[in-house]
Write a protein that holds these residues in place. Structure first.
Motif, PDB file in Angstrom:
ATOM      1  N   GLY A  52       0.751  -1.246   0.000  1.00  0.00           N
ATOM      2  CA  GLY A  52       0.000   0.000   0.000  1.00  0.00           C
ATOM      3  C   GLY A  52       0.782   1.297   0.000  1.00  0.00           C
ATOM      4  O   GLY A  52       0.240   2.341   0.397  1.00  0.00           O
ATOM      5  N   LYS A  53       2.046   1.272  -0.454  1.00  0.00           N
ATOM      6  CA  LYS A  53       2.823   2.518  -0.452  1.00  0.00           C
ATOM      7  C   LYS A  53       3.265   2.961  -1.849  1.00  0.00           C
ATOM      8  O   LYS A  53       3.690   4.101  -2.022  1.00  0.00           O
ATOM      9  N   TYR A  54       3.177   2.066  -2.816  1.00  0.00           N
ATOM     10  CA  TYR A  54       3.564   2.395  -4.181  1.00  0.00           C
ATOM     11  C   TYR A  54       2.378   2.198  -5.122  1.00  0.00           C
ATOM     12  O   TYR A  54       1.488   1.382  -4.865  1.00  0.00           O
ATOM     13  N   SER A  55       2.418   2.930  -6.220  1.00  0.00           N
ATOM     14  CA  SER A  55       1.542   2.646  -7.361  1.00  0.00           C
ATOM     15  C   SER A  55       2.442   2.447  -8.579  1.00  0.00           C
ATOM     16  O   SER A  55       3.617   2.809  -8.561  1.00  0.00           O
ATOM     17  N   VAL A  56       1.886   1.845  -9.622  1.00  0.00           N
ATOM     18  CA  VAL A  56       2.650   1.590 -10.849  1.00  0.00           C
ATOM     19  C   VAL A  56       1.898   2.200 -12.021  1.00  0.00           C
ATOM     20  O   VAL A  56       0.705   1.932 -12.204  1.00  0.00           O
ATOM     21  N   LEU A  57       2.588   3.035 -12.795  1.00  0.00           N
ATOM     22  CA  LEU A  57       2.007   3.637 -13.989  1.00  0.00           C
ATOM     23  C   LEU A  57       2.745   3.110 -15.217  1.00  0.00           C
ATOM     24  O   LEU A  57       3.963   3.242 -15.323  1.00  0.00           O
ATOM     25  N   ILE A  58       1.982   2.514 -16.136  1.00  0.00           N
ATOM     26  CA  ILE A  58       2.547   1.959 -17.363  1.00  0.00           C
ATOM     27  C   ILE A  58       2.009   2.743 -18.549  1.00  0.00           C
ATOM     28  O   ILE A  58       0.788   2.802 -18.758  1.00  0.00           O
ATOM     29  N   CYS A  59       2.900   3.369 -19.294  1.00  0.00           N
ATOM     30  CA  CYS A  59       2.520   4.213 -20.434  1.00  0.00           C
ATOM     31  C   CYS A  59       2.864   3.491 -21.734  1.00  0.00           C
ATOM     32  O   CYS A  59       4.005   3.073 -21.932  1.00  0.00           O
ATOM     33  N   LEU A  60       1.868   3.355 -22.598  1.00  0.00           N
ATOM     34  CA  LEU A  60       2.061   2.677 -23.880  1.00  0.00           C
ATOM     35  C   LEU A  60       1.854   3.654 -25.026  1.00  0.00           C
ATOM     36  O   LEU A  60       0.809   4.299 -25.118  1.00  0.00           O
ATOM     37  N   GLN A  61       2.840   3.758 -25.875  1.00  0.00           N
ATOM     38  CA  GLN A  61       2.767   4.597 -27.064  1.00  0.00           C
ATOM     39  C   GLN A  61       3.195   3.795 -28.279  1.00  0.00           C
ATOM     40  O   GLN A  61       3.995   2.867 -28.172  1.00  0.00           O
ATOM     41  N   GLY A  62       2.681   4.176 -29.426  1.00  0.00           N
ATOM     42  CA  GLY A  62       3.068   3.512 -30.666  1.00  0.00           C
ATOM     43  C   GLY A  62       2.182   3.997 -31.799  1.00  0.00           C
ATOM     44  O   GLY A  62       1.125   4.593 -31.565  1.00  0.00           O
ATOM     45  N   MET A  63       2.598   3.732 -33.000  1.00  0.00           N
ATOM     46  CA  MET A  63       1.800   4.090 -34.155  1.00  0.00           C
ATOM     47  C   MET A  63       0.525   3.261 -34.179  1.00  0.00           C
ATOM     48  O   MET A  63       0.413   2.239 -33.495  1.00  0.00           O
TER      49      MET A  63
END
Length: 292
Positions: free
Chosen positions: A55-66
């Motif tokens: 309960g102390k971290y979060s995870v952000l996953i960013c996806l980019q592409g054509m």
């Protein structure tokens, strides 16, 4: 997976996308890659449970592409073994009137993952230095003071926007968000084949838009914008990884492996221990329940 060296995909400031591979299979069959992904995503699901308990971290996953790079199917397959309440996916399309009434990062702040959760951005805040850079007229809709026409949008404007994005991500990192950013490096020929598939298969028709062909004509410009965006915004606390995307199954395994290996380095993420007083009375609690 022991055959994947995760650091090989880390972006560098000098990366030229045209020189980087777009296809990988590691000499493994589709069946083997599918099995590898199944194993890795189960471990990711177990990690997500622990992340939530900690309960102390979060995870952000960013996806980019054509277009057609495989973002939707990647999300479906990589996060299949997650508790559905532990991962939230958000896709950012053309800004609404309400969103344009705020700064361009506002809508992204609203849906950041809470502590203990994974958040996936399918297209991200980077659209604001990619699509808007290829089509600078879109910036005029943001009603920014001092920007009256496209001629007012110069290199200094984009440099400032890179700085704003870096500050945004640094703030998130400093407050407990673990950030991953993946660019799905698709070849132009593979995109052509995937667009043709959308046209040939009735069940894929809904995915096709004539706008896809117009954007395809701007391929080189998009590649240049991606190169500059990645070069200006990849740091240890928020790194970019460039993933060969022509083989969807291999791309999924690579990303799942990068996620798992880097998350495991956070040794402080563990299930919290019970209070000493509760631990000392576990036997009596069990007896109480057994006696009912």
């Amino acid at each position: 997976m022991d055959y994947i060296e995760v650091n090989n995909y880390r972006a560098h400031k000098s990366n030229e996308l045209a020189t980087l591979p777009t296809y990988e299979d590691f000499g493994r069959t589709e069946k083997q890659l599918k099995k590898d992904l199944s194993k890795t995503r189960r471990e990711l699901g177990e990690f997500q449970d622990m992340l939530y308990a900690h309960g102390k971290y979060s995870v952000l996953i960013c996806l980019q592409g054509m277009d057609t790079a495989g973002k939707d199917s990647l999300i479906r397959e990589v996060f299949k073994d997650f508790n559905v309440s532990g991962v939230e996916v958000h896709s950012f399309k053309v800004p609404t009137e309400l969103e344009l009434d705020h700064n361009y990062l506002w809508r992204h702040y609203l849906v950041l993952p809470a502590k203990g959760k994974f958040g996936v951005f399918n297209r991200t805040h980077y659209e604001n230095v990619l699509v808007t850079r290829v089509h600078p007229e879109y910036i005029l809709g943001e009603r920014i003071p001092g920007i009256h026409n496209v001629d007012d949008i110069d290199q200094k404007f984009w440099d400032k926007r890179f700085e704003q994005i870096n500050n945004f991500e640094r703030h998130l990192h400093q407050n407990g968000t673990i950030i991953f950013k993946f660019f799905l490096n698709l070849s132009k020929e593979e995109q052509r084949q995937r667009l043709l598939r959308r046209l040939s298969l009735r069940e894929k028709h809904w995915k096709f838009s004539p706008k896809d062909l117009n954007e395809r004509l701007l391929w080189d410009k998009y590649q240049n914008c991606y190169e500059e965006a990645i070069a200006n915004t990849s740091f240890d606390h928020a790194p970019w990884d460039i993933i060969p995307a022509d083989n969807k199954k291999a791309a999924r395994v690579i990303i799942a492996t990068i996620l798992l290996e880097r998350l495991k380095k956070y040794k402080d993420i563990k299930e919290p221990a019970l209070d000493d007083k509760i631990m000392a009375n576990l036997e009596s609690y069990e007896k109480q329940l057994q006696s009912e």
